[in-house]
Write a protein that holds these residues in place. Structure first.
Motif, PDB file in Angstrom:
ATOM      1  N   SER A   7      -7.643  -2.900  -6.033  1.00  0.00           N
ATOM      2  CA  SER A   7      -7.682  -3.027  -7.487  1.00  0.00           C
ATOM      3  C   SER A   7      -6.281  -3.069  -8.086  1.00  0.00           C
ATOM      4  O   SER A   7      -6.055  -3.804  -9.047  1.00  0.00           O
ATOM      5  CB  SER A   7      -8.560  -1.993  -8.194  1.00  0.00           C
ATOM      6  N   GLU A   8      -5.350  -2.350  -7.481  1.00  0.00           N
ATOM      7  CA  GLU A   8      -3.978  -2.438  -7.979  1.00  0.00           C
ATOM      8  C   GLU A   8      -3.454  -3.871  -7.825  1.00  0.00           C
ATOM      9  O   GLU A   8      -2.852  -4.438  -8.748  1.00  0.00           O
ATOM     10  CB  GLU A   8      -3.079  -1.463  -7.205  1.00  0.00           C
ATOM     11  N   LEU A   9      -3.723  -4.434  -6.672  1.00  0.00           N
ATOM     12  CA  LEU A   9      -3.267  -5.807  -6.437  1.00  0.00           C
ATOM     13  C   LEU A   9      -3.916  -6.773  -7.431  1.00  0.00           C
ATOM     14  O   LEU A   9      -3.280  -7.686  -7.948  1.00  0.00           O
ATOM     15  CB  LEU A   9      -3.599  -6.234  -5.002  1.00  0.00           C
ATOM     16  N   PHE A  10      -5.181  -6.516  -7.702  1.00  0.00           N
ATOM     17  CA  PHE A  10      -5.895  -7.373  -8.644  1.00  0.00           C
ATOM     18  C   PHE A  10      -5.178  -7.398 -10.002  1.00  0.00           C
ATOM     19  O   PHE A  10      -4.966  -8.459 -10.588  1.00  0.00           O
ATOM     20  CB  PHE A  10      -7.329  -6.867  -8.794  1.00  0.00           C
ATOM     21  N   HIS A  11      -4.778  -6.223 -10.466  1.00  0.00           N
ATOM     22  CA  HIS A  11      -4.099  -6.164 -11.771  1.00  0.00           C
ATOM     23  C   HIS A  11      -2.715  -6.793 -11.711  1.00  0.00           C
ATOM     24  O   HIS A  11      -2.312  -7.516 -12.622  1.00  0.00           O
ATOM     25  CB  HIS A  11      -4.036  -4.723 -12.275  1.00  0.00           C
TER      26      HIS A  11
ATOM     27  N   ASP B  99       0.047 -10.859   5.717  1.00  0.00           N
ATOM     28  CA  ASP B  99      -1.033 -10.134   6.394  1.00  0.00           C
ATOM     29  C   ASP B  99      -1.960  -9.430   5.422  1.00  0.00           C
ATOM     30  O   ASP B  99      -2.276  -8.249   5.570  1.00  0.00           O
ATOM     31  CB  ASP B  99      -0.435  -9.127   7.399  1.00  0.00           C
ATOM     32  N   ILE B 100      -2.401 -10.193   4.463  1.00  0.00           N
ATOM     33  CA  ILE B 100      -3.231  -9.623   3.394  1.00  0.00           C
ATOM     34  C   ILE B 100      -4.604  -9.202   3.922  1.00  0.00           C
ATOM     35  O   ILE B 100      -5.301  -8.417   3.298  1.00  0.00           O
ATOM     36  CB  ILE B 100      -3.343 -10.632   2.222  1.00  0.00           C
ATOM     37  N   GLN B 101      -4.977  -9.687   5.120  1.00  0.00           N
ATOM     38  CA  GLN B 101      -6.297  -9.313   5.644  1.00  0.00           C
ATOM     39  C   GLN B 101      -6.468  -7.799   5.797  1.00  0.00           C
ATOM     40  O   GLN B 101      -7.567  -7.278   5.689  1.00  0.00           O
ATOM     41  CB  GLN B 101      -6.572 -10.009   6.991  1.00  0.00           C
ATOM     42  N   PHE B 102      -5.345  -7.077   5.987  1.00  0.00           N
ATOM     43  CA  PHE B 102      -5.463  -5.629   6.176  1.00  0.00           C
ATOM     44  C   PHE B 102      -5.917  -4.907   4.919  1.00  0.00           C
ATOM     45  O   PHE B 102      -6.335  -3.765   4.966  1.00  0.00           O
ATOM     46  CB  PHE B 102      -4.127  -5.027   6.639  1.00  0.00           C
ATOM     47  N   ILE B 103      -5.833  -5.581   3.803  1.00  0.00           N
ATOM     48  CA  ILE B 103      -6.198  -4.944   2.552  1.00  0.00           C
ATOM     49  C   ILE B 103      -7.685  -4.611   2.511  1.00  0.00           C
ATOM     50  O   ILE B 103      -8.135  -3.813   1.706  1.00  0.00           O
ATOM     51  CB  ILE B 103      -5.794  -5.852   1.358  1.00  0.00           C
ATOM     52  N   SER B 104      -8.435  -5.214   3.433  1.00  0.00           N
ATOM     53  CA  SER B 104      -9.880  -4.967   3.439  1.00  0.00           C
ATOM     54  C   SER B 104     -10.212  -3.476   3.544  1.00  0.00           C
ATOM     55  O   SER B 104     -11.242  -3.036   3.076  1.00  0.00           O
ATOM     56  CB  SER B 104     -10.531  -5.726   4.588  1.00  0.00           C
ATOM     57  N   ASN B 105      -9.320  -2.703   4.135  1.00  0.00           N
ATOM     58  CA  ASN B 105      -9.637  -1.286   4.314  1.00  0.00           C
ATOM     59  C   ASN B 105      -9.281  -0.423   3.105  1.00  0.00           C
ATOM     60  O   ASN B 105      -9.616   0.734   3.074  1.00  0.00           O
ATOM     61  CB  ASN B 105      -8.874  -0.737   5.524  1.00  0.00           C
ATOM     62  N   TRP B 106      -8.585  -0.973   2.170  1.00  0.00           N
ATOM     63  CA  TRP B 106      -8.023  -0.115   1.104  1.00  0.00           C
ATOM     64  C   TRP B 106      -8.518  -0.540  -0.266  1.00  0.00           C
ATOM     65  O   TRP B 106      -7.943  -1.417  -0.896  1.00  0.00           O
ATOM     66  CB  TRP B 106      -6.493  -0.189   1.127  1.00  0.00           C
ATOM     67  N   GLN B 107      -9.546   0.123  -0.729  1.00  0.00           N
ATOM     68  CA  GLN B 107     -10.154  -0.262  -2.005  1.00  0.00           C
ATOM     69  C   GLN B 107      -9.200  -0.105  -3.190  1.00  0.00           C
ATOM     70  O   GLN B 107      -9.097  -0.971  -4.041  1.00  0.00           O
ATOM     71  CB  GLN B 107     -11.433   0.555  -2.247  1.00  0.00           C
ATOM     72  N   GLU B 108      -8.503   1.029  -3.229  1.00  0.00           N
ATOM     73  CA  GLU B 108      -7.642   1.277  -4.385  1.00  0.00           C
ATOM     74  C   GLU B 108      -6.490   0.275  -4.462  1.00  0.00           C
ATOM     75  O   GLU B 108      -6.104  -0.170  -5.536  1.00  0.00           O
ATOM     76  CB  GLU B 108      -7.054   2.674  -4.277  1.00  0.00           C
TER      77      GLU B 108
ATOM     78  N   LEU C 248       0.826  -1.212   0.000  1.00  0.00           N
ATOM     79  CA  LEU C 248       0.000   0.000   0.000  1.00  0.00           C
ATOM     80  C   LEU C 248       0.860   1.261   0.000  1.00  0.00           C
ATOM     81  O   LEU C 248       0.682   2.157  -0.810  1.00  0.00           O
ATOM     82  CB  LEU C 248      -0.907   0.026   1.228  1.00  0.00           C
ATOM     83  N   ASN C 249       1.821   1.312   0.929  1.00  0.00           N
ATOM     84  CA  ASN C 249       2.646   2.518   1.047  1.00  0.00           C
ATOM     85  C   ASN C 249       3.420   2.803  -0.226  1.00  0.00           C
ATOM     86  O   ASN C 249       3.510   3.952  -0.663  1.00  0.00           O
ATOM     87  CB  ASN C 249       3.634   2.381   2.208  1.00  0.00           C
ATOM     88  N   GLU C 250       3.959   1.759  -0.816  1.00  0.00           N
ATOM     89  CA  GLU C 250       4.720   1.975  -2.050  1.00  0.00           C
ATOM     90  C   GLU C 250       3.813   2.468  -3.158  1.00  0.00           C
ATOM     91  O   GLU C 250       4.197   3.309  -3.966  1.00  0.00           O
ATOM     92  CB  GLU C 250       5.434   0.687  -2.474  1.00  0.00           C
TER      93      GLU C 250
ATOM     94  N   ILE D 212     -12.534 -12.303   5.103  1.00  0.00           N
ATOM     95  CA  ILE D 212     -11.927 -10.967   5.054  1.00  0.00           C
ATOM     96  C   ILE D 212     -13.016  -9.976   4.650  1.00  0.00           C
ATOM     97  O   ILE D 212     -13.602 -10.095   3.573  1.00  0.00           O
ATOM     98  CB  ILE D 212     -10.762 -10.909   4.040  1.00  0.00           C
ATOM     99  N   PRO D 213     -13.313  -9.009   5.533  1.00  0.00           N
ATOM    100  CA  PRO D 213     -14.427  -8.105   5.227  1.00  0.00           C
ATOM    101  C   PRO D 213     -14.049  -7.119   4.116  1.00  0.00           C
ATOM    102  O   PRO D 213     -12.873  -6.841   3.886  1.00  0.00           O
ATOM    103  CB  PRO D 213     -14.659  -7.363   6.547  1.00  0.00           C
ATOM    104  N   ASN D 214     -15.060  -6.612   3.434  1.00  0.00           N
ATOM    105  CA  ASN D 214     -14.883  -5.598   2.388  1.00  0.00           C
ATOM    106  C   ASN D 214     -13.860  -5.975   1.332  1.00  0.00           C
ATOM    107  O   ASN D 214     -13.108  -5.137   0.866  1.00  0.00           O
ATOM    108  CB  ASN D 214     -14.453  -4.243   2.981  1.00  0.00           C
ATOM    109  N   LEU D 215     -13.829  -7.228   1.007  1.00  0.00           N
ATOM    110  CA  LEU D 215     -12.895  -7.652  -0.029  1.00  0.00           C
ATOM    111  C   LEU D 215     -13.664  -7.735  -1.345  1.00  0.00           C
ATOM    112  O   LEU D 215     -14.764  -8.282  -1.386  1.00  0.00           O
ATOM    113  CB  LEU D 215     -12.326  -9.025   0.348  1.00  0.00           C
TER     114      LEU D 215
END
Ligand code: ADP
Ligand code: MG
Length: 451
Positions: free
Chosen positions: A229-233, A217-226, A188-190, A256-259
């Protein structure tokens, strides 16, 4: 026949495939083959401690290795050599082979891996057998077998260790492989930095060129929508090119919520394996392994006592081992079983205090879909009193708060309310399986917050 130094070099080489590099570096640097004469191999040891350790733990292995190298049946004896020069042994070309060279250290650092997390140091048992087997299989054939590999389980159970072992193994086989390990937060930070500084191309390039991407610790990604999608690509690009992707999480993809659905289905599209709590036998084996790697010498009963006191988490288990050992160093005597138990109980209490009752109330409120303020209100409606009682139950039973304090957190005046709640829930859970599972799930989730 070869000289002792040559023989020893080949013996070390043979041994190195049976033990972890940590053990090799810690112990075998302090011993050396003195001579082989009339079927007897004399091994010099730096001191009595080393001698005892090598003799009790590795005599059989050493005997076999020397016999094989020399080509005839050899027995092994040990002597203490006071002039033993560990530094010399360390820097001898014999040892360099088993040590990480500067080059391999650099490769490991670039991949952001920790070189101590290797398969050789990973104890396998019923709680991690499947995940371990998948991990080994992947290291032999990245990209095409289980892709992605999604491993999940509670805190301190070995997810990070296992994933990094894959990375380390692959680099051992082929140091040119491009590997990167990071926590989801770093990803996320990068990404955010890249966007801010107009360097998204470089960011994408970095991640999409990898042979193996490991995100922890991919579960934290639930909070970060953008970021999702970057990870998806990134995922799609790597996956299409048969590049390996590995994720770890504290829970399965479905929880994992909000995934995003499309990301969830990607996570589930390869191999999903869980790691659960270690069995008693595994805990003993792990303690012994850690003790050996860190040159910690404790009697068997103490190891067993630690293994029976610390059940839920391997990081804790290591912490307990170190505390007991430090105690021994400070006082000069090995603590008795009773002392060890008392010491570990205290740690356990401190640990429980690290999670707040507020957090429990919040989790319960979410589970039962009510508001926190409603749980704490004076209303006696059944839809509120049940979650309220569940919260009391967990605060009392799992966090070990006093009855009065438990009552206070739920804005109840009388501690008998808590007693009644516990009695009622115990009987409800005995009768209603669905309800019991709901409460047990909640308790598991809460325990995961205990650090
Ligand atoms: P997690 O990522 O699941 O929170 P870690 O991988 O960080 O857990 O493991 C915590 C500690 O426990 C590490 O020091 C690791 O080496 C050790 N550990 C975990 N599982 C094992 C195992 N099966 N064998 C040996 N050590 C282990
Ligand atoms: Mg971890």
């Amino acid at each position: 026949m070869d000289g002792s130094a040559q023989i020893w070099g080949r013996v070390l080489h043979k041994i190195s495939t049976h033990i972890s590099s940590a053990t090799l570096n810690t112990w075998f640097k302090r011993v050396q083959l003195n001579k082989v004469n009339n079927g007897v191999a004399v091994i010099s040891c730096a001191d009595a401690f080393v001698r005892e350790w090598i003799e009790t733990k590795h005599k059989v292995l050493l005997t076999e290795a020397v016999t094989e190298v020399v080509g005839e049946k050899v027995s092994v004896t040990f002597i203490i050599d006071e002039s033993f020069d560990t530094l010399k042994a360390e820097n001898s070309p014999l040892f360099m082979g088993s040590k990480n060279t500067d080059q391999s250290i650099k490769v490991i650092q670039q991949a952001n891996l920790n070189s101590k997390y290797v398969f050789e140091a990973f104890v396998v048992g019923p709680s991690n057998r499947l995940a371990h087997a998948a991990a080994e299989a992947i290291s032999n054939k990245i990209g095409s077998l289980y892709n992605p590999f999604f491993v999940y389980g509670g805190v301190g159970l070995g997810k990070t260790h296992l994933m990094q072992a894959i990375g380390n193994r692959i680099l051992q086989i082929d140091p040119k492989k491009r590997i990167f390990y990071c926590a989801s937060e770093r990803f996320l930070n990068e990404m955010v930095d890249a966007i801010r500084s107009g360097k998204t191309f470089e960011f994408r390039d970095k991640y999409r060129k990898l042979d193996l991407l490991i995100i922890d610790d991919i579960q934290f990604i639930s909070n970060w929508q953008e970021t999702q999608s970057e990870l998806f690509h990134t995922f799609n690009e790597l996956h299409l090119a048969n590049k390996q992707i590995i994720f770890a999480s504290d829970r399965p993809p479905a929880e994992i919520p909000n995934l995003m659905d499309r990301l969830r289905s990607r996570f589930e599209g390869g191999m999903v394996a869980d790691i659960s709590k270690p069995t008693f036998e595994m805990r003993v084996a792990i303690l012994k392994k850690k003790a050996e790697e860190n040159m910690i010498h404790l009697p068997e009963e103490i190891i067993i006592t630690i293994a029976s006191c610390v059940e839920s988490n391997i990081r804790e288990l290591e912490g307990a081992l170190n505390r007991v050992y430090n105690q021994k160093n400070v006082t000069g005597v090995i603590p008795c079983e009773k002392d060890v138990k008392a010491m570990l109980r205290k740690i356990d209490d401190e640990r429980r205090k690290s999670i707040s009752p507020q957090k429990v109330i919040k989790e319960v409120a979410e589970e039962f879909e009510v508001k926190i303020s409603e749980i704490k209100s004076s209303s006696r409606k059944a839809r509120l009193s049940l979650p309220r009682q569940v919260a009391m139950y967990i605060i009392r039973e799992d966090l070990h708060y006093k009855l009065e304090d438990t009552a206070k957190y739920l804005k109840r005046k009388d501690h008998t309310t808590v007693l009644n709640a516990i009695k009622k829930l115990d009987s409800m859970m005995g009768e209603d399986q669905v309800f019991r599972e709901k409460v047990e799930n909640l308790r598991d989730r809460v325990r995961r917050f205990i650090v």
